[in-house]
Design an enzyme around this catalytic site. Sequence first.
Site, mmCIF file in Angstrom:
data_model
loop_
_atom_site.group_PDB
_atom_site.id
_atom_site.type_symbol
_atom_site.label_atom_id
_atom_site.label_comp_id
_atom_site.label_asym_id
_atom_site.label_seq_id
_atom_site.Cartn_x
_atom_site.Cartn_y
_atom_site.Cartn_z
ATOM 1 N N GLU A 135 -9.466 10.783 1.738
ATOM 2 C CA GLU A 135 -9.053 10.038 2.925
ATOM 3 C C GLU A 135 -7.785 10.710 3.440
ATOM 4 O OE1 GLU A 135 -9.461 5.842 2.970
ATOM 5 O OE2 GLU A 135 -7.705 5.562 4.250
ATOM 6 N N HIS B 72 -5.788 -3.246 -1.184
ATOM 7 C CA HIS B 72 -4.903 -2.444 -2.025
ATOM 8 C C HIS B 72 -4.230 -3.374 -3.027
ATOM 9 C CE1 HIS B 72 -1.333 0.666 -2.095
ATOM 10 N NE2 HIS B 72 -1.800 0.389 -3.297
ATOM 11 N N HIS C 139 -4.446 5.005 8.175
ATOM 12 C CA HIS C 139 -3.031 4.634 8.117
ATOM 13 C C HIS C 139 -2.407 4.669 9.507
ATOM 14 C CE1 HIS C 139 0.915 3.728 6.587
ATOM 15 N NE2 HIS C 139 0.343 3.457 5.444
ATOM 16 N N GLY C 140 -1.947 3.505 9.922
ATOM 17 C CA GLY C 140 -1.223 3.409 11.191
ATOM 18 C C GLY C 140 -2.095 3.527 12.432
ATOM 19 N N ASN D 105 -9.067 -3.176 6.254
ATOM 20 C CA ASN D 105 -8.149 -3.501 5.158
ATOM 21 C C ASN D 105 -7.537 -4.886 5.418
ATOM 22 O OD1 ASN D 105 -5.587 -3.793 3.857
ATOM 23 N ND2 ASN D 105 -5.653 -1.637 3.314
ATOM 24 N N GLU E 37 -8.223 0.164 -3.136
ATOM 25 C CA GLU E 37 -7.161 1.174 -3.158
ATOM 26 C C GLU E 37 -6.255 0.860 -4.330
ATOM 27 O OE1 GLU E 37 -4.988 0.886 0.445
ATOM 28 O OE2 GLU E 37 -6.639 1.600 1.658
ATOM 29 N N ARG F 105 2.089 -7.739 -4.231
ATOM 30 C CA ARG F 105 2.808 -8.376 -3.114
ATOM 31 C C ARG F 105 1.862 -8.993 -2.089
ATOM 32 N NH1 ARG F 105 5.320 -3.032 -0.291
ATOM 33 N NH2 ARG F 105 5.915 -2.665 -2.434
ATOM 34 N N HIS F 106 0.626 -8.526 -2.017
ATOM 35 C CA HIS F 106 -0.332 -9.200 -1.126
ATOM 36 C C HIS F 106 -1.633 -9.523 -1.872
ATOM 37 C CE1 HIS F 106 -1.165 -4.962 -0.515
ATOM 38 N NE2 HIS F 106 -0.189 -4.789 0.347
ATOM 39 N N THR G 162 2.075 2.804 1.965
ATOM 40 C CA THR G 162 1.835 4.096 1.317
ATOM 41 C C THR G 162 2.378 5.204 2.219
ATOM 42 O OG1 THR G 162 -0.168 3.063 0.502
ATOM 43 C CG2 THR G 162 0.083 5.403 0.087
ATOM 44 N N ARG H 84 -1.623 -3.718 -5.276
ATOM 45 C CA ARG H 84 -0.395 -3.002 -5.607
ATOM 46 C C ARG H 84 0.140 -3.462 -6.952
ATOM 47 N NH1 ARG H 84 1.937 -0.228 -0.954
ATOM 48 N NH2 ARG H 84 3.656 0.211 -2.370
ATOM 49 N N HIS I 32 -3.078 -7.697 4.725
ATOM 50 C CA HIS I 32 -2.065 -8.521 5.403
ATOM 51 C C HIS I 32 -2.567 -9.903 5.782
ATOM 52 C CE1 HIS I 32 0.763 -5.468 4.775
ATOM 53 N NE2 HIS I 32 -0.025 -4.563 5.328
ATOM 54 N N GLY J 81 -5.982 -1.434 8.840
ATOM 55 C CA GLY J 81 -5.590 -2.765 8.400
ATOM 56 C C GLY J 81 -4.542 -3.441 9.256
ATOM 57 N N HIS J 82 -3.305 -2.984 9.146
ATOM 58 C CA HIS J 82 -2.173 -3.718 9.712
ATOM 59 C C HIS J 82 -2.352 -4.004 11.196
ATOM 60 C CE1 HIS J 82 1.995 -4.266 11.210
ATOM 61 N NE2 HIS J 82 2.101 -4.964 10.098
ATOM 62 N N ARG K 23 2.530 -19.158 2.079
ATOM 63 C CA ARG K 23 2.429 -20.586 1.800
ATOM 64 C C ARG K 23 1.738 -20.918 0.470
ATOM 65 N NH1 ARG K 23 3.102 -24.305 6.129
ATOM 66 N NH2 ARG K 23 5.030 -23.582 7.063
HETATM 67 N N1 PXP Z 1 -5.946 3.821 3.947
HETATM 68 C C1 PXP Z 1 -5.121 3.824 2.878
HETATM 69 C C2 PXP Z 1 -5.461 4.695 1.726
HETATM 70 C C3 PXP Z 1 -3.997 2.970 2.836
HETATM 71 O O1 PXP Z 1 -3.188 2.976 1.768
HETATM 72 C C4 PXP Z 1 -3.773 2.098 3.924
HETATM 73 C C5 PXP Z 1 -2.610 1.141 3.872
HETATM 74 O O2 PXP Z 1 -2.793 0.245 2.817
HETATM 75 C C6 PXP Z 1 -4.665 2.127 5.012
HETATM 76 C C7 PXP Z 1 -5.727 3.015 4.996
HETATM 77 C C8 PXP Z 1 -4.518 1.211 6.181
HETATM 78 O O3 PXP Z 1 -3.333 1.467 6.870
HETATM 79 P P1 PXP Z 1 -2.897 0.471 8.025
HETATM 80 O O4 PXP Z 1 -2.686 -0.863 7.405
HETATM 81 O O5 PXP Z 1 -1.645 1.084 8.558
HETATM 82 O O6 PXP Z 1 -4.016 0.451 9.028
#
Ligand code: PXP
Length: 243
Positions: free
Chosen positions: A152, A45, A192-193, A9, A72, A51-52, A103, A47, A12, A214-215, A20
């Site tokens: 997911e 994603h 996620h996370g 993802n 997403e 925002r990104h 999310t 949104r 970010h 992603g993050h 910038r």
């Molecule tokens: N999967 C879904 C459906 C999400 O909404 C996100 C966050 O946008 C992720 C995966 C990735 O999460 P993270 O950025 O915490 O790795």
Amino acid sequence: MRKIRLGVNIDHVATLRNARNENFPNLLDVSKILKEIQVDSITVHLREDRRHIRDKDVIDLKEKNYLPLNLEMAATKEMKDLCLKILPESCCIVPERREELTTEGGLDVKNQMDYLGTFLPDLKKKMKVSLFVDPDFDQIRASKDLGVAAVELHTGKYSNLFREKKQHNELERINKAAKLCRDIGLDCHAGHGLNFENVKDISQIDEILELNVGHFLVSHSLYTGLKDTILKFMKIIDHPKSK
Ligand code: PXP
């Protein structure tokens, strides 16, 4: 041999770019790197507040087509229209609240059967559709009833508990949820996370076919890339410590 897939993802990267507004870091350059190292897909994603990721990013990523694109998005008409125009390889329906940082929970499929039952068919005809749900049997069964290809599983709660070493029950919940997916014929993804530490146990669950991360990946690459980048800069300016 088991073949787990990794979707990266890049939201970010866009967060940094937007600081910038000069198209650096460039999402397409990053996508090219992801292709080189053979990850399986790119996730973005879009949104509601942009925002990104922005609409043009999704269009450009699809046009360049370095890797399969997973979009997403919230279950809104605006997003569906865009998605059907751009036609990514897959989409993942996520809940979205404007004020949240990310999310925060899974989609409440069970209580939106009528709405999703009319929302999803156009998408299902054109691409692989997954629903982002908590590892909850009722939500998974409801997703199956809607005829999507995948769910997911939201690993956010697990990731939070992992920091306090209290993740075991949640891991077991994810494990059982993944097995239910296999038993009822739903592809199981998770995300996620996730990070280097907490992903190990998740990746041991055979029924999880795909991770979307992603993050952490974007953030950690600062740690690994910062030294080389600054040393190169010091060399260019002939800094005394760069000899
Ligand atoms: N999967 C879904 C459906 C999400 O909404 C996100 C966050 O946008 C992720 C995966 C990735 O999460 P993270 O950025 O915490 O790795």
